[in-house]
Design a protein around this motif. Structure first.
Motif, PDB file in Angstrom:
ATOM      1  N   GLN A 146     -14.480 -15.979  47.695  1.00  0.00           N
ATOM      2  CA  GLN A 146     -13.217 -15.429  48.172  1.00  0.00           C
ATOM      3  C   GLN A 146     -12.796 -16.101  49.479  1.00  0.00           C
ATOM      4  OE1 GLN A 146     -14.202 -11.240  48.199  1.00  0.00           O
ATOM      5  NE2 GLN A 146     -13.214 -10.900  46.216  1.00  0.00           N
ATOM      6  N   GLY A 147     -13.757 -16.390  50.334  1.00  0.00           N
ATOM      7  CA  GLY A 147     -13.455 -17.085  51.588  1.00  0.00           C
ATOM      8  C   GLY A 147     -12.944 -18.492  51.350  1.00  0.00           C
ATOM      9  N   VAL A 148     -13.579 -19.208  50.441  1.00  0.00           N
ATOM     10  CA  VAL A 148     -13.156 -20.572  50.121  1.00  0.00           C
ATOM     11  C   VAL A 148     -11.768 -20.555  49.494  1.00  0.00           C
ATOM     12  CG1 VAL A 148     -13.635 -22.583  48.655  1.00  0.00           C
ATOM     13  CG2 VAL A 148     -15.498 -21.483  49.915  1.00  0.00           C
ATOM     14  N   VAL A 149     -11.551 -19.641  48.554  1.00  0.00           N
ATOM     15  CA  VAL A 149     -10.244 -19.547  47.904  1.00  0.00           C
ATOM     16  C   VAL A 149      -9.160 -19.209  48.918  1.00  0.00           C
ATOM     17  CG1 VAL A 149      -8.881 -18.165  46.267  1.00  0.00           C
ATOM     18  CG2 VAL A 149     -11.120 -19.036  45.595  1.00  0.00           C
ATOM     19  N   ALA A 150      -9.441 -18.264  49.802  1.00  0.00           N
ATOM     20  CA  ALA A 150      -8.446 -17.880  50.809  1.00  0.00           C
ATOM     21  C   ALA A 150      -8.105 -19.053  51.733  1.00  0.00           C
ATOM     22  CB  ALA A 150      -8.951 -16.695  51.627  1.00  0.00           C
ATOM     23  N   ARG A 197      -7.949 -17.266  38.359  1.00  0.00           N
ATOM     24  CA  ARG A 197      -8.628 -16.872  39.599  1.00  0.00           C
ATOM     25  C   ARG A 197      -8.724 -15.352  39.694  1.00  0.00           C
ATOM     26  NH1 ARG A 197      -4.697 -17.672  43.919  1.00  0.00           N
ATOM     27  NH2 ARG A 197      -3.950 -15.810  42.874  1.00  0.00           N
ATOM     28  N   ASP A 198      -7.624 -14.676  39.416  1.00  0.00           N
ATOM     29  CA  ASP A 198      -7.605 -13.215  39.506  1.00  0.00           C
ATOM     30  C   ASP A 198      -8.534 -12.583  38.471  1.00  0.00           C
ATOM     31  OD1 ASP A 198      -5.761 -13.591  41.507  1.00  0.00           O
ATOM     32  OD2 ASP A 198      -4.022 -13.052  40.259  1.00  0.00           O
ATOM     33  N   SER A 199      -8.523 -13.129  37.259  1.00  0.00           N
ATOM     34  CA  SER A 199      -9.383 -12.610  36.193  1.00  0.00           C
ATOM     35  C   SER A 199     -10.854 -12.797  36.539  1.00  0.00           C
ATOM     36  CB  SER A 199      -9.056 -13.316  34.881  1.00  0.00           C
ATOM     37  OG  SER A 199      -9.897 -12.860  33.849  1.00  0.00           O
ATOM     38  N   HIS A 234      -0.423 -23.704  39.496  1.00  0.00           N
ATOM     39  CA  HIS A 234      -0.637 -22.311  39.883  1.00  0.00           C
ATOM     40  C   HIS A 234      -0.395 -21.344  38.722  1.00  0.00           C
ATOM     41  CE1 HIS A 234      -1.226 -18.957  42.548  1.00  0.00           C
ATOM     42  NE2 HIS A 234      -0.083 -18.427  42.128  1.00  0.00           N
ATOM     43  N   LYS A 235       0.448 -21.707  37.774  1.00  0.00           N
ATOM     44  CA  LYS A 235       0.705 -20.840  36.607  1.00  0.00           C
ATOM     45  C   LYS A 235      -0.588 -20.550  35.844  1.00  0.00           C
ATOM     46  CE  LYS A 235       5.452 -22.183  35.525  1.00  0.00           C
ATOM     47  NZ  LYS A 235       6.281 -22.845  34.489  1.00  0.00           N
ATOM     48  N   GLY A 236      -1.438 -21.539  35.728  1.00  0.00           N
ATOM     49  CA  GLY A 236      -2.717 -21.341  35.037  1.00  0.00           C
ATOM     50  C   GLY A 236      -3.823 -20.891  35.973  1.00  0.00           C
ATOM     51  N   TYR A 237      -3.808 -21.458  37.174  1.00  0.00           N
ATOM     52  CA  TYR A 237      -4.876 -21.176  38.125  1.00  0.00           C
ATOM     53  C   TYR A 237      -4.827 -19.745  38.636  1.00  0.00           C
ATOM     54  CZ  TYR A 237      -7.290 -21.026  42.609  1.00  0.00           C
ATOM     55  OH  TYR A 237      -8.090 -20.654  43.646  1.00  0.00           O
ATOM     56  N   GLY A 238      -3.649 -19.266  39.016  1.00  0.00           N
ATOM     57  CA  GLY A 238      -3.529 -17.935  39.606  1.00  0.00           C
ATOM     58  C   GLY A 238      -4.115 -16.835  38.725  1.00  0.00           C
ATOM     59  N   SER A 290     -12.171 -13.076  39.478  1.00  0.00           N
ATOM     60  CA  SER A 290     -12.492 -12.176  40.580  1.00  0.00           C
ATOM     61  C   SER A 290     -12.773 -10.771  40.068  1.00  0.00           C
ATOM     62  CB  SER A 290     -11.343 -12.160  41.591  1.00  0.00           C
ATOM     63  OG  SER A 290     -11.627 -11.262  42.638  1.00  0.00           O
ATOM     64  N   LYS A 291     -11.947 -10.288  39.157  1.00  0.00           N
ATOM     65  CA  LYS A 291     -12.141  -8.944  38.601  1.00  0.00           C
ATOM     66  C   LYS A 291     -13.443  -8.855  37.802  1.00  0.00           C
ATOM     67  CE  LYS A 291      -7.255  -7.784  38.309  1.00  0.00           C
ATOM     68  NZ  LYS A 291      -6.099  -7.625  37.426  1.00  0.00           N
ATOM     69  N   VAL A 292     -13.703  -9.867  36.997  1.00  0.00           N
ATOM     70  CA  VAL A 292     -14.903  -9.853  36.149  1.00  0.00           C
ATOM     71  C   VAL A 292     -16.168  -9.898  36.999  1.00  0.00           C
ATOM     72  CG1 VAL A 292     -16.231 -11.207  34.473  1.00  0.00           C
ATOM     73  CG2 VAL A 292     -13.803 -10.788  34.094  1.00  0.00           C
ATOM     74  N   THR A 293     -16.224 -10.796  37.976  1.00  0.00           N
ATOM     75  CA  THR A 293     -17.440 -10.905  38.777  1.00  0.00           C
ATOM     76  C   THR A 293     -17.656  -9.650  39.627  1.00  0.00           C
ATOM     77  OG1 THR A 293     -16.210 -12.182  40.444  1.00  0.00           O
ATOM     78  CG2 THR A 293     -17.527 -13.425  38.858  1.00  0.00           C
ATOM     79  N   THR A 294     -16.587  -9.070  40.127  1.00  0.00           N
ATOM     80  CA  THR A 294     -16.717  -7.822  40.879  1.00  0.00           C
ATOM     81  C   THR A 294     -17.236  -6.711  39.981  1.00  0.00           C
ATOM     82  OG1 THR A 294     -14.995  -8.474  42.434  1.00  0.00           O
ATOM     83  CG2 THR A 294     -15.458  -6.115  42.254  1.00  0.00           C
TER      84      THR A 294
END
Length: 103
Positions: free
Chosen positions: A33-37, A60-62, A53-57, A64-68
């Motif tokens: 999260q720090g690197v991404v930010a 990235r969000d998915s 960004h259309k594909g990356y965004g 983040s949700k899965v790993t959390t």
């Protein structure tokens, strides 16, 4: 009927291992999260950057949700393993009181 045996010490050890994995996953999430930010948007504000960004965004969000979610589930499994060890110990103590300590 097959005998059932629970090893509370073994279950507690497994719980600590699971908790350690959960902690490590959280550390990885925090680092990522720090690197991404720090680098988010580094691909530019032109058409190519917008298309990327259309594909990356969403990816990235998915991720983040899965790993959390995985990290949280690991933490819950560790807590449930402690509960299982406590229940096994309590059952053993009740059995010893009711039937006497094995010789």
């Amino acid at each position: 009927m097959e005998a059932f045996e629970a090893d509370p010490l073994g279950i507690r050890h497994a719980s600590q291992v699971t908790k350690d994995i959960s902690t490590r996953v959280q550390q990885v999430i925090t680092t990522l999260q720090g690197v991404v930010a720090a680098t988010d948007g580094g691909w530019g504000n032109d058409d190519y950057g917008a298309e990327f960004h259309k594909g990356y965004g969403p990816a990235r969000d998915s991720l983040s949700k899965v790993t959390t979610s995985v990290q949280q589930h690991l933490g819950q499994v560790a807590a449930d393993e402690i509960t299982a060890a406590e229940l096994a110990e309590a059952t053993e103590q009740r059995s010893a009181q009711n039937f006497g300590t094995p010789t």
